[in-house]
Design an enzyme around this catalytic site. Structure first.
Site, PDB file in Angstrom:
ATOM      1  N   ALA A  63      65.308  39.263  30.565  1.00 44.52           N
ATOM      2  CA  ALA A  63      66.094  39.526  31.769  1.00 44.52           C
ATOM      3  C   ALA A  63      67.059  40.662  31.445  1.00 44.52           C
ATOM      4  CB  ALA A  63      66.867  38.267  32.146  1.00 44.52           C
ATOM      5  N   GLY A 107      63.064  36.292  28.985  1.00 37.79           N
ATOM      6  CA  GLY A 107      62.321  36.388  30.234  1.00 37.79           C
ATOM      7  C   GLY A 107      60.982  37.095  30.049  1.00 37.79           C
ATOM      8  N   GLU A 110      58.721  34.506  29.021  1.00 41.87           N
ATOM      9  CA  GLU A 110      58.555  33.581  30.146  1.00 41.87           C
ATOM     10  C   GLU A 110      57.556  34.142  31.167  1.00 41.87           C
ATOM     11  OE1 GLU A 110      62.906  33.311  30.488  1.00 41.87           O
ATOM     12  OE2 GLU A 110      62.670  31.144  30.472  1.00 41.87           O
ATOM     13  N   GLU A 130      67.512  33.443  23.766  1.00 38.28           N
ATOM     14  CA  GLU A 130      68.639  33.248  24.695  1.00 38.28           C
ATOM     15  C   GLU A 130      69.859  32.614  24.060  1.00 38.28           C
ATOM     16  OE1 GLU A 130      65.485  32.745  25.435  1.00 38.28           O
ATOM     17  OE2 GLU A 130      65.028  33.386  27.477  1.00 38.28           O
TER      18      GLU A 130
HETATM   19  C1  3H9 Z   1      66.829  36.232  29.242  1.00 41.23           C
HETATM   20  O1  3H9 Z   1      65.779  36.782  29.224  1.00 41.23           O
HETATM   21  C2  3H9 Z   1      67.191  35.101  30.169  1.00 41.23           C
HETATM   22  C3  3H9 Z   1      66.012  34.452  30.783  1.00 41.23           C
HETATM   23  O2  3H9 Z   1      65.549  33.380  29.969  1.00 41.23           O
HETATM   24  C4  3H9 Z   1      66.301  33.831  32.095  1.00 41.23           C
HETATM   25  C5  3H9 Z   1      67.047  34.555  33.112  1.00 41.23           C
HETATM   26  C6  3H9 Z   1      67.135  33.798  34.418  1.00 41.23           C
HETATM   27  N1  3H9 Z   1      68.831  43.876  29.086  1.00 41.23           N
HETATM   28  O3  3H9 Z   1      69.095  46.864  20.783  1.00 41.23           O
HETATM   29  P1  3H9 Z   1      68.788  48.283  21.055  1.00 41.23           P
HETATM   30  C7  3H9 Z   1      69.571  47.811  25.920  1.00 41.23           C
HETATM   31  S1  3H9 Z   1      68.096  36.721  28.236  1.00 41.23           S
HETATM   32  C8  3H9 Z   1      69.555  44.977  29.260  1.00 41.23           C
HETATM   33  O4  3H9 Z   1      69.720  49.319  20.539  1.00 41.23           O
HETATM   34  P2  3H9 Z   1      66.435  48.160  19.387  1.00 41.23           P
HETATM   35  C9  3H9 Z   1      70.659  47.874  24.879  1.00 41.23           C
HETATM   36  O5  3H9 Z   1      71.892  47.496  25.417  1.00 41.23           O
HETATM   37  C10 3H9 Z   1      67.482  38.149  27.406  1.00 41.23           C
HETATM   38  N2  3H9 Z   1      69.681  45.939  28.312  1.00 41.23           N
HETATM   39  O6  3H9 Z   1      67.292  48.692  20.628  1.00 41.23           O
HETATM   40  C11 3H9 Z   1      70.605  49.334  24.495  1.00 41.23           C
HETATM   41  O7  3H9 Z   1      71.283  50.077  25.506  1.00 41.23           O
HETATM   42  P3  3H9 Z   1      72.107  51.390  25.120  1.00 41.23           P
HETATM   43  C12 3H9 Z   1      66.599  37.788  26.293  1.00 41.23           C
HETATM   44  C13 3H9 Z   1      69.044  45.731  27.164  1.00 41.23           C
HETATM   45  O8  3H9 Z   1      65.192  48.925  19.409  1.00 41.23           O
HETATM   46  C14 3H9 Z   1      69.123  49.678  24.602  1.00 41.23           C
HETATM   47  O9  3H9 Z   1      68.564  48.690  25.436  1.00 41.23           O
HETATM   48  N3  3H9 Z   1      66.286  38.970  25.521  1.00 41.23           N
HETATM   49  C15 3H9 Z   1      68.280  44.594  26.931  1.00 41.23           C
HETATM   50  O10 3H9 Z   1      67.264  48.143  18.167  1.00 41.23           O
HETATM   51  C16 3H9 Z   1      68.405  49.661  23.274  1.00 41.23           C
HETATM   52  O11 3H9 Z   1      68.661  48.407  22.635  1.00 41.23           O
HETATM   53  C17 3H9 Z   1      67.036  39.382  24.489  1.00 41.23           C
HETATM   54  O12 3H9 Z   1      67.993  38.746  24.124  1.00 41.23           O
HETATM   55  C18 3H9 Z   1      68.179  43.634  27.954  1.00 41.23           C
HETATM   56  N4  3H9 Z   1      67.443  42.527  27.823  1.00 41.23           N
HETATM   57  O13 3H9 Z   1      66.126  46.629  19.725  1.00 41.23           O
HETATM   58  C19 3H9 Z   1      66.612  40.657  23.818  1.00 41.23           C
HETATM   59  N5  3H9 Z   1      67.777  44.654  25.669  1.00 41.23           N
HETATM   60  O14 3H9 Z   1      71.135  52.340  24.518  1.00 41.23           O
HETATM   61  C20 3H9 Z   1      67.783  41.585  23.649  1.00 41.23           C
HETATM   62  C21 3H9 Z   1      68.210  45.831  25.161  1.00 41.23           C
HETATM   63  O15 3H9 Z   1      72.712  51.829  26.413  1.00 41.23           O
HETATM   64  N6  3H9 Z   1      67.430  42.848  23.074  1.00 41.23           N
HETATM   65  N7  3H9 Z   1      68.976  46.482  26.051  1.00 41.23           N
HETATM   66  O16 3H9 Z   1      73.136  50.923  24.127  1.00 41.23           O
HETATM   67  C22 3H9 Z   1      67.148  43.023  21.762  1.00 41.23           C
HETATM   68  O17 3H9 Z   1      67.125  42.089  20.994  1.00 41.23           O
HETATM   69  C23 3H9 Z   1      66.903  44.409  21.291  1.00 41.23           C
HETATM   70  O18 3H9 Z   1      67.447  45.303  22.235  1.00 41.23           O
HETATM   71  C24 3H9 Z   1      65.410  44.784  21.096  1.00 41.23           C
HETATM   72  C25 3H9 Z   1      65.292  46.307  20.796  1.00 41.23           C
HETATM   73  C26 3H9 Z   1      64.854  43.983  19.928  1.00 41.23           C
HETATM   74  C27 3H9 Z   1      64.619  44.495  22.344  1.00 41.23           C
END
Ligand code: 3H9
Length: 713
Positions: A63, A107, A110, A130
């Site tokens: 999400a 998500g 999911e 999450e």
């Molecule tokens: C969820 O899904 C809830 C659901 O169960 C239900 C809902 C109802 N959203 O980390 P990076 C941005 S909860 C928005 O440097 P990497 C991040 O801020 C979510 N933005 O890259 C950054 O922005 P900026 C569950 C996001 O290659 C840019 O992307 N998912 C999101 O080192 C690059 O990120 C997670 O918890 C997001 N979901 O790592 C995954 N994700 O350049 C969270 C990233 O402006 N994300 N951004 O600073 C991660 O773990 C890492 O970003 C990922 C890539 C491994 C994907």
């Protein structure tokens, strides 16, 4: 379909591609685009099956956390709701195959589980992280995951938050095939084969054979809750995730989903979720330095050289080798070099034993570390890190030597934890190439690197340090060059206050217990004993000339030093240690504290745990506010990241400055004023803290205002 979702046809299969860079988050517009694309694909008579794939570097990483941030703070129109899109996918009349590369997280997974089949490239990562944001999977993940992988594995994935790679996902039944080679071609071929075969389409929500029986599940849920309590101390979401999975095992799918939603909404409204979401964005914001744009050139670091094979040097060498960077590791004496290498080898052997990586990987890493007693090869190094004893004289001598040897493009770094980086740079002919890289022990494990920017350090060198930190899998936070930089400058008053507390009536055990109950990874006295009382004493001597005459300082630590009680390494410090380094309270220390208090005319009294927390944490916050105002940290959030990644501050409290905001700056200021009156000048309130409190603002407001003004500049 819309700007986020594209539909094409390949070999009789509809291919729906999601394009929402950088991570294809499910931002508003993405689910809508998916529904439109699915409708069109179903209407298209030439498409026999549907593949959903991520454009760019990843499948869906979850999400949109910005949406969650709005929901957590009560702004926006509530948390996103994906029920409609998930049902639409699962009810598709044509087979839907999810093609996963990069990450399918939260998500993202999911959505994948709502597909009829899932295929993935070998290095794809799949998980439900999450809990790291203080929430539970909120898009039916807690209901579909146990149906695919069983209750125990679902609990493990949701409580740990750790992703797994495709081969393990295949073993668990989370995916149906690992595709070597071209993912899209493989997924299309897989989808065609399914369409050829015909028959009913498997819907995850209808599965039940892995949900287990009430009798067997009872012990699995109990073990899951134990795991949650142990590994995620004081956190709400991991336990709630187990509750939601229990609902999957006991209720029909739709009712289970309702229960999950209720729990999700409770979590997202919690202080813990707000704090953890703050930490997520703060960790990413630290790399944004106003005068260092993204395009700033960086030096390519292929060969590093480290001076000192002690605890820090050895740990930094491992961190470099782990990232594939070759290292020359220099010591002055063979015995010290041998000792350092033996520790490196032992650390790697332990990792192999624990199954973290193979013997082959260990051998490759060790081969990257070249031990030596000379400066041979240093002329070719791209980066030299000095990790010698904390002495200005020694560091200056070393920097003089490496200045003569190093090539002109070589970054010269010091791992100093307290010393003036400009003074160190002054002995070189190239202060613009000099920077502080303050790693934390053990440097192969701890994520923080304080990047100390000297007055002459070039932008390219700072950008190189940030890029290096990322390459090492660490979080680099740029800080200014003040005494102790940010982390240790705040740590000194924290340690001092804890010592005052024991002199006034608490015991080391009580202080440590209050702090660990608050959520600190370790109590401050346990930290002292681990780091070494001799070291703490030595640091104090370096700055003794700055202590004001007539201002009382705590003195028990000095006494412990003179008794040779250096902490864990001598079997006794604030605590007594057995051969396994297990601490117990020591009556001798209690007696020493009481005697010291008596001699100092201090009347000992009962001290509450609340007072311990206020005095220990608020003194840090007050110092943090001074650091912020003086400009040694760019943002309050940077200070939070330092404390979360390097000092064991509980992530669910968001860091010290965020915690101050949640307590309320007025209340923090008022208590600081009271402590100032009672305990004297160490409690001089930070003007910035007082100002923000007067204006009814928070440190987060201060950051937001500053971000804008910096952007304009
Ligand atoms: C969820 O899904 C809830 C659901 O169960 C239900 C809902 C109802 N959203 O980390 P990076 C941005 S909860 C928005 O440097 P990497 C991040 O801020 C979510 N933005 O890259 C950054 O922005 P900026 C569950 C996001 O290659 C840019 O992307 N998912 C999101 O080192 C690059 O990120 C997670 O918890 C997001 N979901 O790592 C995954 N994700 O350049 C969270 C990233 O402006 N994300 N951004 O600073 C991660 O773990 C890492 O970003 C990922 C890539 C491994 C994907």
């Amino acid at each position: 379909m819309n700007k986020f979702v594209n539909l094409a046809t390949q070999d009789g299969v509809a291919v729906i591609t999601i394009n929402n860079p950088p991570v294809n988050a499910l931002s508003p517009g993405v689910p809508e685009g998916l529904v439109e694309a699915l409708d069109a694909a179903e209407r298209d008579p030439s498409a026999r099956a549907i593949v959903i794939i991520g454009g760019g570097r990843t499948f869906i990483a979850g999400a949109d956390i910005k949406e969650l941030e709005l929901a957590a703070s009560g702004r926006g129109s509530g948390p996103p709701e994906f029920h409609g899109i998930l049902a639409r996918i699962e009810d598709s009349t044509k087979p839907v195959v999810m093609a996963i590369h990069g990450t399918a997280l939260g998500g993202g997974n999911e959505v994948a589980m709502a597909g009829h089949y899932r295929v993935a490239v070998p290095d794809a990562q799949i998980g439900q992280p999450e809990v790291n944001l203080g929430i539970i999977p909120g898009a039916e993940g807690t209901q579909r995951l146990p149906r695919l992988v069983g209750v125990a594995a679902a609990i493990d994935l949701c409580v740990s938050g750790k992703p797994i790679r495709a081969p393990e996902a295949l073993k668990l039944g989370l995916i149906d095939r690992v595709i070597e080679g071209d993912l899209l071609a493989g997924a299309v071929a897989f989808a065609r084969a399914i369409a050829d075969k015909g028959g009913a389409l498997p819907k995850t929500r209808e599965l039940s054979d892995k949900l287990g029986s009430e009798f067997v599940n009872a012990s699995i849920f109990a073990a899951g809750r134990d795991q949650a309590r142990k590994t995620r101390r004081n956190m709400i979401a991991p336990l709630m995730a187990v509750d939601a999975i229990e609902a999957a095992a006991t209720l029909p799918f739709d009712e289970g989903c309702k229960k999950e939603r209720e729990i999700f909404e409770e979590c997202i409204a919690s202080d813990q979720a707000r704090a953890l979401i703050h930490a997520f964005f703060a960790e990413r914001a630290v790399a944004k330095i106003p005068d260092i744009p993204k395009e700033t050139a960086v030096y390519n670091i292929r060969q590093a050289a480290i001076i000192g094979a002690g605890t820090m040097g050895g740990g930094i060498a491992m961190a470099c080798a782990n990232a594939g960077i070759a290292v020359l590791l220099k010591e002055v004496e063979q015995t010290a070099l041998d000792r350092g290498l033996a520790i490196i080898r032992k650390n790697y052997e332990n990792s192999v034993k624990k199954g973290r990586f193979s013997q082959e990987v260990m051998d490759q890493r060790i081969a990257l570390i070249h031990p030596q007693l000379t400066y041979d090869g240093f002329a070719q190094a791209d980066l030299i890190i000095e990790a010698a004893f904390e002495s200005m004289e020694l560091k200056k001598r070393i920097f003089g030597e490496i200045d003569r040897i190093a090539q002109s493009d070589c970054v010269l770094a010091s791992n100093t934890s307290t010393l003036d980086i400009d003074e160190i740079a002054s002995v070189t002919s190239r202060p613009h190439m000099v920077i502080g890289l303050h790693f934390f022990s053990p440097a192969n494990v701890m994520r923080l690197v304080e990047i100390v920017r000297g007055k002459a350090t070039s932008r390219e060198v700072v950008a190189t340090a940030l890029a290096l930190a990322k390459k090492l899998g660490k979080v680099g936070v740029v800080v200014g060059n003040c005494r102790g930089f940010v982390g240790n400058r705040m740590m000194l008053p924290y340690m001092r206050e804890a010592q005052f507390l024991v002199e006034e009536g608490a015991t080391p055990e009580q202080v440590d217990r209050a702090l660990t109950n608050f959520g600190m990874a370790m109590g401050i006295f346990a930290v002292d004993d681990m780091g070494g009382i001799d070291l703490a004493w030595r640091v104090r001597q370096e700055y003794k000339h700055l202590e004001k005459p007539g201002v009382r300082m705590p003195i028990v630590l000095e006494k412990l030093f003179h008794l040779g009680r250096y902490g864990q390494k001598t079997g006794a410090g604030w605590y007594r240690y057995d051969e396994n380094r297990k601490p117990t309270a020591d009556p001798e220390v209690h007696a020493l504290i009481e005697k010291t208090a008596h001699e100092g005319g201090i009347e000992r009294r009962h001290i509450s745990d609340d007072e311990i927390i206020e005095r220990s944490i608020y003194i840090m916050i007050n110092e943090g506010a001074k650091i912020l105002e003086e400009g040694y940290a760019l943002r309050a959030a940077d200070i939070d990241v330092i404390y979360l990644t390097g000092y064991g501050f509980p992530a669910y409290r968001g860091g010290p400055m965020w915690y101050a905001d949640t307590v309320g700056l007025k209340q923090v200021r008022d208590r600081i004023r009271e402590f100032h009156e009672k305990h004297g000048e160490f409690w001089e309130p930070a003007p910035l803290l007082a100002k923000l409190a007067d204006q009814g603002e928070t440190f987060a407001d201060y950051d937001a205002a500053r971000e804008q003004s910096l952007a304009v500049a």
